[in-house]
Write a protein that holds these residues in place. Sequence first.
Motif, PDB file in Angstrom:
ATOM      1  N   MET A   1       0.842  -1.169   0.000  1.00 35.48           N
ATOM      2  CA  MET A   1       0.000   0.000   0.000  1.00 35.48           C
ATOM      3  C   MET A   1       0.892   1.238   0.000  1.00 35.48           C
ATOM      4  SD  MET A   1      -2.782   1.312   2.802  1.00 35.48           S
ATOM      5  CE  MET A   1      -3.855  -0.059   2.632  1.00 35.48           C
ATOM      6  N   ASN A   2       0.644   2.158  -0.897  1.00 30.44           N
ATOM      7  CA  ASN A   2       1.457   3.380  -1.002  1.00 30.44           C
ATOM      8  C   ASN A   2       2.953   3.071  -1.068  1.00 30.44           C
ATOM      9  OD1 ASN A   2      -0.864   5.029  -0.900  1.00 30.44           O
ATOM     10  ND2 ASN A   2      -0.862   4.937   1.332  1.00 30.44           N
ATOM     11  N   ASP A   3       3.323   2.028  -1.831  1.00 27.53           N
ATOM     12  CA  ASP A   3       4.716   1.603  -2.014  1.00 27.53           C
ATOM     13  C   ASP A   3       5.377   1.119  -0.733  1.00 27.53           C
ATOM     14  OD1 ASP A   3       4.718   2.048  -4.764  1.00 27.53           O
ATOM     15  OD2 ASP A   3       5.243   4.154  -4.502  1.00 27.53           O
ATOM     16  N   ARG A   4       4.583   0.682   0.241  1.00 28.61           N
ATOM     17  CA  ARG A   4       5.125   0.131   1.481  1.00 28.61           C
ATOM     18  C   ARG A   4       4.433  -1.200   1.767  1.00 28.61           C
ATOM     19  NH1 ARG A   4       4.916   5.315   5.358  1.00 28.61           N
ATOM     20  NH2 ARG A   4       3.298   4.030   6.226  1.00 28.61           N
ATOM     21  N   PRO A   5       5.178  -2.163   2.335  1.00 31.98           N
ATOM     22  CA  PRO A   5       4.557  -3.456   2.659  1.00 31.98           C
ATOM     23  C   PRO A   5       3.376  -3.279   3.604  1.00 31.98           C
ATOM     24  CG  PRO A   5       6.931  -3.586   2.906  1.00 31.98           C
ATOM     25  CD  PRO A   5       6.593  -2.134   2.698  1.00 31.98           C
ATOM     26  N   ASP A   6       2.282  -3.941   3.287  1.00 33.87           N
ATOM     27  CA  ASP A   6       1.087  -3.885   4.119  1.00 33.87           C
ATOM     28  C   ASP A   6       0.305  -5.169   3.883  1.00 33.87           C
ATOM     29  OD1 ASP A   6      -0.332  -1.548   5.770  1.00 33.87           O
ATOM     30  OD2 ASP A   6      -1.865  -2.828   4.855  1.00 33.87           O
ATOM     31  N   GLY A   7       0.185  -5.991   4.902  1.00 32.61           N
ATOM     32  CA  GLY A   7      -0.467  -7.286   4.771  1.00 32.61           C
ATOM     33  C   GLY A   7       0.541  -8.395   5.000  1.00 32.61           C
ATOM     34  N   GLU A   8       0.198  -9.593   4.564  1.00 31.13           N
ATOM     35  CA  GLU A   8       1.071 -10.742   4.785  1.00 31.13           C
ATOM     36  C   GLU A   8       2.154 -10.804   3.714  1.00 31.13           C
ATOM     37  OE1 GLU A   8       0.568 -15.479   5.635  1.00 31.13           O
ATOM     38  OE2 GLU A   8      -1.107 -14.122   5.933  1.00 31.13           O
ATOM     39  N   GLN A  21       9.001 -12.872   8.160  1.00 30.97           N
ATOM     40  CA  GLN A  21       7.859 -13.469   7.494  1.00 30.97           C
ATOM     41  C   GLN A  21       6.659 -13.304   8.416  1.00 30.97           C
ATOM     42  OE1 GLN A  21       8.175 -17.705   6.745  1.00 30.97           O
ATOM     43  NE2 GLN A  21       6.959 -17.455   4.893  1.00 30.97           N
ATOM     44  N   GLY A  22       5.627 -12.652   7.912  1.00 32.97           N
ATOM     45  CA  GLY A  22       4.447 -12.437   8.738  1.00 32.97           C
ATOM     46  C   GLY A  22       3.616 -11.296   8.216  1.00 32.97           C
ATOM     47  N   ILE A  23       3.063 -10.532   9.141  1.00 35.64           N
ATOM     48  CA  ILE A  23       2.140  -9.447   8.801  1.00 35.64           C
ATOM     49  C   ILE A  23       2.847  -8.099   8.921  1.00 35.64           C
ATOM     50  CG2 ILE A  23      -0.020  -8.323   9.433  1.00 35.64           C
ATOM     51  CD1 ILE A  23      -0.925 -11.084  10.493  1.00 35.64           C
ATOM     52  N   TRP A  24       2.681  -7.297   7.880  1.00 28.37           N
ATOM     53  CA  TRP A  24       3.260  -5.954   7.808  1.00 28.37           C
ATOM     54  C   TRP A  24       2.134  -4.931   7.949  1.00 28.37           C
ATOM     55  CZ3 TRP A  24       8.533  -5.328   6.604  1.00 28.37           C
ATOM     56  CH2 TRP A  24       9.199  -6.499   6.280  1.00 28.37           C
TER      57      TRP A  24
END
Length: 80
Positions: A1-8, A21-24
């Motif tokens: 999202m918005n060029d940044r990790p977001d989610g798994e 490894q996980g949720i961002w």
Amino acid sequence: MNDRPDGEGTFYDETGKIQFQGIWKQGNYKDGKGYALYGDKKYEGEYRNGSPNGYGVYYDTLGNVLAKGIWRNGTLVQPQ
């Protein structure tokens, strides 16, 4: 999202080893397993809410174990 990790997802270091490894959330890792460098030391283990939580090991620069056990909010609460 918005060029940044977001989610798994999974993040690899330059050698191909899994760093996290996980949720961002908004570019920061929140929950999962991985490692992070703290100055010249390294924590490897479980994270929750962006802090060491669960089982983990803290190493010095030579790879010697400084502490290991159960962590809560970045503090070792049950050494092993």
